[in-house]
Motif scaffolding. Structure first.
Motif, short mmCIF file in Angstrom:
data_model
loop_
_atom_site.label_atom_id
_atom_site.label_comp_id
_atom_site.label_asym_id
_atom_site.label_seq_id
_atom_site.Cartn_x
_atom_site.Cartn_y
_atom_site.Cartn_z
N ASP A 80 0.87 -1.18 0.00
CA ASP A 80 0.00 0.00 0.00
C ASP A 80 0.90 1.23 0.00
O ASP A 80 1.67 1.44 0.94
CB ASP A 80 -0.90 -0.02 1.24
N MET A 81 0.79 2.06 -1.02
CA MET A 81 1.76 3.12 -1.25
C MET A 81 1.32 4.51 -0.77
O MET A 81 1.97 5.50 -1.10
CB MET A 81 2.08 3.19 -2.75
N HIS A 82 0.26 4.58 0.02
CA HIS A 82 -0.24 5.91 0.42
C HIS A 82 -1.06 5.73 1.70
O HIS A 82 -2.21 5.30 1.66
CB HIS A 82 -1.09 6.46 -0.72
N THR A 83 -0.45 6.06 2.84
CA THR A 83 -1.11 5.92 4.14
C THR A 83 -0.78 7.11 5.03
O THR A 83 0.22 7.80 4.82
CB THR A 83 -0.68 4.62 4.86
N HIS A 84 -1.62 7.31 6.06
CA HIS A 84 -1.45 8.44 6.97
C HIS A 84 -1.58 8.01 8.43
O HIS A 84 -2.22 7.00 8.74
CB HIS A 84 -2.50 9.51 6.68
N LEU A 119 4.62 5.25 4.18
CA LEU A 119 4.01 6.26 5.06
C LEU A 119 4.14 7.61 4.37
O LEU A 119 5.25 8.07 4.09
CB LEU A 119 4.71 6.29 6.42
N THR A 120 2.99 8.25 4.10
CA THR A 120 2.99 9.49 3.32
C THR A 120 2.17 10.57 4.02
O THR A 120 1.21 11.10 3.46
CB THR A 120 2.43 9.23 1.91
N ASP A 121 2.51 10.87 5.25
CA ASP A 121 1.80 11.92 5.97
C ASP A 121 1.96 13.25 5.24
O ASP A 121 2.94 13.49 4.53
CB ASP A 121 2.33 12.04 7.40
N LEU A 162 5.68 6.42 -17.21
CA LEU A 162 5.49 6.76 -15.80
C LEU A 162 5.19 5.50 -14.98
O LEU A 162 4.57 4.55 -15.49
CB LEU A 162 4.32 7.75 -15.65
N ILE A 163 5.59 5.51 -13.74
CA ILE A 163 5.26 4.43 -12.82
C ILE A 163 3.77 4.49 -12.49
O ILE A 163 3.23 5.57 -12.23
CB ILE A 163 6.08 4.55 -11.52
N VAL A 164 3.11 3.36 -12.51
CA VAL A 164 1.69 3.28 -12.15
C VAL A 164 1.58 2.71 -10.74
O VAL A 164 2.06 1.60 -10.47
CB VAL A 164 0.92 2.38 -13.14
N THR A 165 0.98 3.47 -9.84
CA THR A 165 0.84 3.00 -8.46
C THR A 165 -0.63 2.89 -8.07
O THR A 165 -1.52 3.34 -8.79
CB THR A 165 1.55 3.94 -7.46
N GLY A 166 -0.86 2.28 -6.90
CA GLY A 166 -2.20 2.17 -6.35
C GLY A 166 -2.11 2.17 -4.84
O GLY A 166 -1.08 1.82 -4.26
N SER A 167 -3.19 2.59 -4.20
CA SER A 167 -3.13 2.72 -2.74
C SER A 167 -4.53 2.82 -2.14
O SER A 167 -5.52 2.99 -2.84
CB SER A 167 -2.36 3.98 -2.36
N SER A 168 -4.55 2.78 -0.83
CA SER A 168 -5.81 2.98 -0.10
C SER A 168 -6.01 4.44 0.28
O SER A 168 -7.14 4.88 0.44
CB SER A 168 -5.81 2.13 1.18
N ASP A 169 -4.90 5.19 0.46
CA ASP A 169 -4.99 6.53 1.06
C ASP A 169 -5.63 6.40 2.44
O ASP A 169 -6.51 7.17 2.82
CB ASP A 169 -5.78 7.47 0.16
#
Length: 284
Positions: free
Chosen positions: A4-8, A35-37, A240-247
């Protein structure tokens, strides 16, 4: 393994500590997380330690808040950058100060119609966290004015609300340049999330790509199907890199850890581009 590439966390506007987040990532069966605060890297140390103990891959990151000249909000994920880079830090601090000043003004406007005070908002923040709209939403929930954060952003805290106040943040093209200067890997977060507000026109995408944009977050719950198709073509055309996440933000939002994720090949590609290294378990 999936990542998961996008979490807070509570370091910005999430509800879990970095340690709790790592524990939930492990419980969800994921191989690791970024971790992307918002506009801070203060959670990296605790998250990295917890990830190591749990055998998880940890990707240090941040979500940089940006705004176009005509007021469109843009978020750029930065992976593996130097957290002490002077130019990036200067912009972050200016943005954080402006965001807090904006939050105070928004609470003043809300107080004209609702029983909410600044002290109520402060109670919703972890020590040292920058107060933003999510914390105002939590205060509105605690006061019984709304049911959850999502409801707050639909009406009271939406950019078109009369209570809304804008704040300073760098232009997204400059944001991408700063991330690159700091050795980071910039990825455009939820670029087609039209229900959040206006999305940027094609020329802004291309200006960001020219500035060094490395990827786009395609698989995100707020990107509609047509938007995902557009992003996939853009990624193919520009490598471009393709990513996905939950946020993921914790209990404040419905997003579930791992609802969108990427494979190891995406993490390794980001690792190749970044100044810092992805933290792999010693057993790898």
């Amino acid at each position: 393994m999936r990542f998961d590439m996008h979490t807070h966390t509570v370091v910005s506007d999430g509800t879990d500590t970095p340690t709790q987040l790592a524990q939930k990532v492990a419980a969800a069966g994921l191989g690791g997380f970024a971790l992307t605060d918002h506009d801070t890297t203060d959670g990296w140390a605790a998250a990295s330690t917890a990830a190591k103990q749990l055998g998880l891959v940890f990707i240090p990151g941040m979500e940089l808040t940006c705004t176009t000249d005509n007021g469109i909000s843009v978020h750029v994920l930065s992976y593996l950058h130097d957290p002490y880079h002077e130019g990036l830090l200067t912009e972050i601090e200016q943005s954080r100060r402006s965001r807090q000043e904006r939050a105070i003004r928004m609470v003043e406007r809300l107080n004209e119609d609702y029983p909410i005070q600044w002290s109520d908002v402060e109670e919703q923040c972890a020590p040292g966290a920058t107060i933003g709209r999510p914390h105002i939403a939590d205060a509105l929930v605690a006061a019984g004015i709304i049911h959850d954060r999502s409801e707050a952003f639909v009406e009271l805290l939406h950019p078109r609300s009369r209570y809304y106040v804008s704040h300073y943040s760098p232009d997204p093209v400059h944001g991408v340049e700063l991330i690159r200067q700091a050795g980071g890997v910039p990825v455009f977060a939820h670029p087609m999330a039209s229900k959040r507000g206006r999305v940027v026109p094609a020329e802004v995408f291309h200006d960001m790509i020219d500035a060094g944009l490395a990827g786009v977050e395609v698989y995100h719950r707020d990107n509609p199907p047509a938007g995902r198709e557009y992003l996939l073509k853009l990624a193919a055309d520009h490598d471009l890199i393709v990513t996905g996440s939950s946020d993921y933000h914790g209990y404040g939002k419905p997003n579930e850890l791992g609802e969108n994720s990427v494979g190891l090949e995406v993490v390794e590609r980001i690792d190749e581009l970044g100044l810092l290294d992805v933290h792999y378990p010693v057993t790898r």
